[in-house]
Scaffold this motif. Structure first.
Motif, mmCIF file in Angstrom:
data_model
loop_
_atom_site.group_PDB
_atom_site.id
_atom_site.type_symbol
_atom_site.label_atom_id
_atom_site.label_comp_id
_atom_site.label_asym_id
_atom_site.label_seq_id
_atom_site.Cartn_x
_atom_site.Cartn_y
_atom_site.Cartn_z
ATOM 1 N N LEU A 183 4.856 86.976 22.261
ATOM 2 C CA LEU A 183 6.005 86.938 21.361
ATOM 3 C C LEU A 183 7.298 87.118 22.131
ATOM 4 N N SER A 184 8.336 86.564 21.579
ATOM 5 C CA SER A 184 9.690 86.845 22.022
ATOM 6 C C SER A 184 10.026 88.280 21.609
ATOM 7 N N PRO A 185 10.955 88.919 22.308
ATOM 8 C CA PRO A 185 11.352 90.268 21.901
ATOM 9 C C PRO A 185 12.233 90.296 20.649
ATOM 10 N N LEU A 186 12.618 89.139 20.156
ATOM 11 C CA LEU A 186 13.476 89.095 18.978
ATOM 12 C C LEU A 186 12.750 89.628 17.753
ATOM 13 N N ALA A 187 13.482 90.327 16.919
ATOM 14 C CA ALA A 187 12.901 90.933 15.715
ATOM 15 C C ALA A 187 12.239 89.880 14.839
ATOM 16 N N ARG A 188 12.836 88.708 14.714
ATOM 17 C CA ARG A 188 12.247 87.705 13.824
ATOM 18 C C ARG A 188 10.892 87.213 14.321
ATOM 19 N N ALA A 189 10.684 87.203 15.634
ATOM 20 C CA ALA A 189 9.370 86.831 16.169
ATOM 21 C C ALA A 189 8.348 87.907 15.817
ATOM 22 N N GLN A 190 8.741 89.149 15.946
ATOM 23 C CA GLN A 190 7.856 90.252 15.598
ATOM 24 C C GLN A 190 7.530 90.211 14.097
ATOM 25 N N THR A 235 4.661 91.158 24.301
ATOM 26 C CA THR A 235 6.053 90.715 24.213
ATOM 27 C C THR A 235 6.519 90.303 25.603
ATOM 28 N N LEU A 236 7.052 89.095 25.687
ATOM 29 C CA LEU A 236 7.575 88.574 26.957
ATOM 30 C C LEU A 236 9.070 88.328 26.821
ATOM 31 N N ASP A 237 9.840 89.017 27.640
ATOM 32 C CA ASP A 237 11.293 88.832 27.613
ATOM 33 C C ASP A 237 11.678 87.386 27.924
ATOM 34 N N GLY A 238 10.877 86.725 28.732
ATOM 35 C CA GLY A 238 11.163 85.349 29.115
ATOM 36 C C GLY A 238 11.084 84.362 27.969
ATOM 37 N N GLU A 266 15.628 79.015 33.713
ATOM 38 C CA GLU A 266 15.283 79.919 34.811
ATOM 39 C C GLU A 266 14.493 81.113 34.296
ATOM 40 N N ARG A 267 14.892 81.656 33.171
ATOM 41 C CA ARG A 267 14.166 82.781 32.578
ATOM 42 C C ARG A 267 12.735 82.365 32.228
ATOM 43 N N ALA A 268 12.596 81.197 31.637
ATOM 44 C CA ALA A 268 11.253 80.713 31.298
ATOM 45 C C ALA A 268 10.420 80.499 32.558
ATOM 46 N N ARG A 269 11.039 79.900 33.572
ATOM 47 C CA ARG A 269 10.312 79.595 34.814
ATOM 48 C C ARG A 269 9.903 80.874 35.546
ATOM 49 N N SER A 270 10.765 81.864 35.586
ATOM 50 C CA SER A 270 10.462 83.057 36.378
ATOM 51 C C SER A 270 9.771 84.165 35.589
ATOM 52 N N ALA A 271 10.014 84.238 34.279
ATOM 53 C CA ALA A 271 9.482 85.359 33.510
ATOM 54 C C ALA A 271 8.333 84.984 32.582
ATOM 55 N N ALA A 272 8.370 83.826 31.988
ATOM 56 C CA ALA A 272 7.338 83.477 31.005
ATOM 57 C C ALA A 272 6.213 82.638 31.601
#
Length: 103
Positions: free
Chosen positions: A5-12, A30-33, A81-87
């Motif tokens: 999940l994204s860290p966003l409240a709506r994803a949760q 939860t993945l910040d990416g 970049e966030r997706a490539r490095s974090a997710a």
């Protein structure tokens, strides 16, 4: 199977709704990416307003999104970049582990 999940409240909140019908879903990671794009001062504003106030930036967004600069940042480049490095590394590791389990 894993859930990310994204860290966003709506994803949760969406995950909580899904659990009502699918209580067997795994506990999510939860993945910040997976956060959505951060458009800074553009957030929540109407396209017509942005086009009128910042026609060059708006045109860059339409014609060359990677070159678009908002608040001194390149939000689309940051998103990728966030997706490539974090997710992606996490998601690929899970996919690789699942494939090895299937062998």
């Amino acid at each position: 199977a894993r859930t990310f999940l994204s860290p966003l409240a709506r994803a949760q909140q969406t995950h909580e709704i899904l659990l009502l019908d699918r209580p067997d879903l795994p506990t999510p990671t939860t993945l910040d990416g997976l956060r959505e794009i951060d458009l800074g001062s553009w957030e929540g504003r109407a396209k017509a307003e942005l086009r009128a106030e910042q026609p060059d930036v708006y045109a860059a967004w339409q014609c060359d999104p990677l070159a678009m600069v908002v608040d001194g940042r390149k939000p689309i480049v940051e998103l990728w970049e966030r997706a490539r490095s974090a997710a992606w590394p996490t998601l690929r590791a899970v996919d690789t582990a699942a494939a090895e389990d299937d062998e």
